[in-house]
Structures are given as C-alpha cells and as structure tokens.
Scaffold this motif. Structure first.
Motif, PDB file in Angstrom:
ATOM      1  N   GLN A  18     -12.803 -47.833 -58.194  1.00  0.00           N
ATOM      2  CA  GLN A  18     -12.163 -46.778 -58.725  1.00  0.00           C
ATOM      3  C   GLN A  18     -12.013 -45.358 -57.823  1.00  0.00           C
ATOM      4  O   GLN A  18     -12.578 -45.611 -56.886  1.00  0.00           O
ATOM      5  N   GLN A  19     -10.994 -44.692 -58.008  1.00  0.00           N
ATOM      6  CA  GLN A  19     -10.680 -43.749 -57.300  1.00  0.00           C
ATOM      7  C   GLN A  19     -11.732 -42.588 -57.192  1.00  0.00           C
ATOM      8  O   GLN A  19     -12.442 -42.238 -55.861  1.00  0.00           O
ATOM      9  N   LEU A  20     -12.536 -42.312 -58.117  1.00  0.00           N
ATOM     10  CA  LEU A  20     -13.156 -41.057 -58.299  1.00  0.00           C
ATOM     11  C   LEU A  20     -14.431 -41.357 -59.461  1.00  0.00           C
ATOM     12  O   LEU A  20     -14.031 -41.834 -60.482  1.00  0.00           O
ATOM     13  N   ALA A  21     -15.777 -40.965 -58.692  1.00  0.00           N
ATOM     14  CA  ALA A  21     -16.693 -40.988 -59.788  1.00  0.00           C
ATOM     15  C   ALA A  21     -17.415 -39.714 -59.522  1.00  0.00           C
ATOM     16  O   ALA A  21     -17.277 -39.107 -58.659  1.00  0.00           O
ATOM     17  N   ILE A  22     -18.180 -39.294 -60.622  1.00  0.00           N
ATOM     18  CA  ILE A  22     -18.820 -37.963 -60.753  1.00  0.00           C
ATOM     19  C   ILE A  22     -20.247 -37.935 -61.130  1.00  0.00           C
ATOM     20  O   ILE A  22     -20.727 -38.899 -61.685  1.00  0.00           O
ATOM     21  N   GLY A  23     -20.968 -37.378 -60.082  1.00  0.00           N
ATOM     22  CA  GLY A  23     -22.430 -37.078 -60.282  1.00  0.00           C
ATOM     23  C   GLY A  23     -22.997 -36.092 -60.567  1.00  0.00           C
ATOM     24  O   GLY A  23     -22.687 -35.183 -59.914  1.00  0.00           O
ATOM     25  N   LEU A  24     -23.814 -35.997 -61.595  1.00  0.00           N
ATOM     26  CA  LEU A  24     -24.386 -34.829 -62.220  1.00  0.00           C
ATOM     27  C   LEU A  24     -25.733 -35.017 -62.029  1.00  0.00           C
ATOM     28  O   LEU A  24     -26.726 -35.669 -62.596  1.00  0.00           O
ATOM     29  N   LEU A  25     -26.259 -33.550 -61.084  1.00  0.00           N
ATOM     30  CA  LEU A  25     -27.558 -33.739 -60.831  1.00  0.00           C
ATOM     31  C   LEU A  25     -28.200 -32.828 -61.809  1.00  0.00           C
ATOM     32  O   LEU A  25     -27.916 -31.744 -62.131  1.00  0.00           O
ATOM     33  N   ASP A  26     -29.508 -33.491 -62.502  1.00  0.00           N
ATOM     34  CA  ASP A  26     -30.064 -32.979 -63.587  1.00  0.00           C
ATOM     35  C   ASP A  26     -31.030 -31.838 -62.920  1.00  0.00           C
ATOM     36  O   ASP A  26     -32.358 -32.377 -62.606  1.00  0.00           O
ATOM     37  N   LEU A  27     -30.717 -30.815 -62.798  1.00  0.00           N
ATOM     38  CA  LEU A  27     -31.679 -29.741 -61.790  1.00  0.00           C
ATOM     39  C   LEU A  27     -31.932 -28.346 -62.882  1.00  0.00           C
ATOM     40  O   LEU A  27     -32.365 -27.473 -62.218  1.00  0.00           O
ATOM     41  N   SER A  28     -31.558 -28.490 -63.945  1.00  0.00           N
ATOM     42  CA  SER A  28     -31.992 -27.245 -64.887  1.00  0.00           C
ATOM     43  C   SER A  28     -32.545 -27.534 -66.098  1.00  0.00           C
ATOM     44  O   SER A  28     -33.306 -28.767 -66.220  1.00  0.00           O
ATOM     45  N   THR A  94     -14.130 -44.709 -54.632  1.00  0.00           N
ATOM     46  CA  THR A  94     -13.409 -44.342 -53.191  1.00  0.00           C
ATOM     47  C   THR A  94     -14.057 -42.854 -52.651  1.00  0.00           C
ATOM     48  O   THR A  94     -14.471 -42.803 -51.542  1.00  0.00           O
ATOM     49  N   TYR A  95     -14.033 -42.128 -53.835  1.00  0.00           N
ATOM     50  CA  TYR A  95     -14.480 -40.730 -53.567  1.00  0.00           C
ATOM     51  C   TYR A  95     -15.558 -40.345 -54.519  1.00  0.00           C
ATOM     52  O   TYR A  95     -15.514 -40.845 -55.759  1.00  0.00           O
ATOM     53  N   PHE A  96     -16.558 -39.540 -54.549  1.00  0.00           N
ATOM     54  CA  PHE A  96     -17.221 -38.990 -55.381  1.00  0.00           C
ATOM     55  C   PHE A  96     -17.658 -37.542 -55.507  1.00  0.00           C
ATOM     56  O   PHE A  96     -17.632 -36.770 -54.454  1.00  0.00           O
ATOM     57  N   LEU A  97     -17.667 -37.054 -56.735  1.00  0.00           N
ATOM     58  CA  LEU A  97     -17.883 -35.403 -56.682  1.00  0.00           C
ATOM     59  C   LEU A  97     -19.411 -35.284 -57.145  1.00  0.00           C
ATOM     60  O   LEU A  97     -19.927 -35.875 -58.184  1.00  0.00           O
ATOM     61  N   ARG A 180     -16.508 -41.688 -49.721  1.00  0.00           N
ATOM     62  CA  ARG A 180     -17.669 -42.451 -50.066  1.00  0.00           C
ATOM     63  C   ARG A 180     -17.929 -43.342 -48.953  1.00  0.00           C
ATOM     64  O   ARG A 180     -19.139 -43.301 -48.149  1.00  0.00           O
ATOM     65  N   ALA A 181     -16.854 -44.105 -48.296  1.00  0.00           N
ATOM     66  CA  ALA A 181     -17.121 -44.930 -47.219  1.00  0.00           C
ATOM     67  C   ALA A 181     -17.621 -44.325 -45.921  1.00  0.00           C
ATOM     68  O   ALA A 181     -18.368 -44.683 -45.083  1.00  0.00           O
ATOM     69  N   LEU A 182     -16.784 -42.908 -45.568  1.00  0.00           N
ATOM     70  CA  LEU A 182     -17.230 -42.378 -44.589  1.00  0.00           C
ATOM     71  C   LEU A 182     -18.440 -41.740 -44.563  1.00  0.00           C
ATOM     72  O   LEU A 182     -19.216 -41.640 -43.669  1.00  0.00           O
TER      73      LEU A 182
END
Length: 300
Positions: A18-28, A94-97, A180-182
């Motif tokens: 997949q081109q892009l995945a989104i990661g959401l840090l649960d910090l609040s 491939t990329y992640f946000l 991600r790979a880099l």
C-alpha cells in the motif's frame, strides 16, 4: 490487532505494498482518541493504526466499535520512537504518516507530498508545519548549533508565504511523513535513548551524516487545538551519550573520516561497535561541516 477486513490484505501486501498508512499515537485523552479515529476514518481512505497502551482501551469494545482500525497495543509505556518503530514494522506501506491524538491534520496535499517522496533525491522525512491553538505558526524548524560541549539546536518558524521546502535537523515530536524503507535502512529510532529530544535528534542527525535530509513543507500541516506552544525537554537523559558518540565522534578531514572522541559524552560500546566498525565507512559529512553549511533564515 489488525482490522477484520485486513487478514487477507496482510498476505497480499507482501506482494503489493500500500502507498500510505497512518499511525495515530494515543498520547492524550480517550475523547481525543475517539474523535481522532472518527475523523481519519471519515476523511482518509488509508489504513489507520492506533498505537496505544493496554491499560487505555478495552480491546473487544474497541474492535466492535472500530472494526476497520488496526491497533498496536503495548503492555507498558515506551518511548515515542519505540512506538513508531513498531508501527513501521507492522504497516506494510511505502510511506507512513505519524500523528498524535492531541493534534488535528489541517493540510495534507497528497499529490504534492507523494510527488516529493517519489523523487530520486527525496527527503527521508517531511515534517509538518505546526500551528498553535491561537493560530500562530510554531518555531519547529531546527538548525544545528553547539553550545559548549552540547548540541543545542536553534529554532525557526517555517515560512507561510512560500511553497519551497525548508531544511529541518530533526522531527519535533517525531511527527511527519516517512519513507518506510529508508527509515528502516537508517536503523529507525534508537530506543536505548530515553528522552524524546535526543531520540529525535539522533535520528535526524544520522540522516544528514549518512547523506539524506529532512524537510518541512506547507503541504503538510497540523494544529494543536489545546497548545499555545511546544516545549522540549533538552536535558541530558539515559542514552544521550549514545547520540553524542554517533553524532560527534567522526571528523571528516581531507575527504577521510577520522575518529575523535567528543568528551565527556562518550559511550564506549557505541564507539567501538557502531562508529568504528560501521559508521566510519558510511558517513558522508560531519556535524561541524553540517553546521557550517546549514542554510536557514534568522531565528524567530
């Protein structure tokens, strides 16, 4: 825990990323988490991963309420870098946000960002423009600077009048759009560094020393609805000697890398096992040259 529809996708992802995945840090707060998940599910079609603690959620309730969300659940609190490393290992994109639950995504020009990241000389990471609750642009650009024997980066505010990318030494709060790979080829975040400031700076400086860069662009922006400012804890921490050893132990003289210990901040194990055996063969510049050649506007 992967989304219910994602079981087959995990197998096919081995062959078709997949081109892009989104990661959401649960910090609040839990309310922020719920609001953030609902917003991303409604506005973004990319796979969403929530990185959280076991004590924060009831697994079955969350799976029932959000069957299309993936959860990465830690039993005990860890560093931000460790959360991101786990996300990078799991997301098969491939990329992640990387985002936080106390921040809102207010600009994401997908076509421009993907064009930048697909360029041959693309940055390792695009960091966001950050906006305060009072709608002020926060000074989240960092430039290399040494104060005495400690690295003490200068702070700048990104331009809001230009679409040009601006150099950034490291990702503040470790937020941004990653290759991600880099990221994994650069050996991800050093989880033996306990402080977020030194952990982020370690990764950023490592990018530059090995010939890559980090940028900030207007096409990616976030706002903190409840923050007027960002305050970094720049005090020494467990593992900060690891950063100094990797960042400052090599001087590039006449095109050759030469070992010079940066006393008093020396981790002997890192010096012997990483710097002398691996890094000295790969490093393209040194911190002092990086500082000398850095191009940025006057600090604000």
């Amino acid at each position: 825990m992967h989304q219910r529809q994602d079981v087959g996708n995990r197998i096919s992802s081995l062959y078709r990323q997949q081109q892009l995945a989104i990661g959401l840090l649960d910090l609040s707060t839990k309310e922020d988490l719920v609001d953030s998940v609902k917003w991303f599910m409604a506005n973004m079609s990319n796979p969403l991963y929530v990185i959280t603690l076991q004590s924060r959620i009831d697994e079955e309730d969350w799976l029932n309420e959000f069957p299309d969300v993936n959860f990465i659940i830690f039993k005990l609190p860890a560093t931000t870098g460790e959360y991101i490393n786990a996300f990078a290992d799991e997301c098969y994109a491939t990329y992640f946000l990387v985002m936080r639950t106390d921040a809102t995504l207010i600009a994401f020009d997908g076509s421009k960002l993907m064009a930048t990241m697909s360029d041959k000389n693309h940055p390792a990471l695009i960091t966001p423009v950050m906006i305060s609750s009072s709608l002020e642009v926060l000074p989240t650009l960092r430039a290399p600077y040494i104060n005495g024997r400690q690295v003490d980066p200068m702070s700048f505010a990104p331009s809001v009048d230009s679409d040009e990318e601006e150099a950034n030494l490291y990702p503040v709060m470790e937020l941004g759009l990653y290759d991600r790979a880099l990221f994994q080829r650069l050996r991800s975040y050093d989880t033996l560094i306990s402080g977020e400031f030194y952990q982020a700076m370690d990764f950023g400086v490592r990018c530059y020393l090995l010939g890559y860069r980090i940028t900030t662009e207007r096409s990616l922006a976030i706002q903190f609805p409840k923050r007027l400012s960002i305050i970094e804890d720049r005090s020494l921490c467990d593992g900060s000697d690891r950063f100094y050893t990797k960042a400052m132990s090599i001087r590039r003289i006449a095109g050759k890398n030469v070992i010079e210990k940066w006393k008093p901040y020396v981790d002997k194990d890192v010096l012997n096992e990483e710097v002398k055996k691996k890094q000295i063969l790969l490093q393209k510049t040194d911190f002092f040259t990086l500082m000398k050649n850095w191009k940025s506007k006057d600090a604000k």
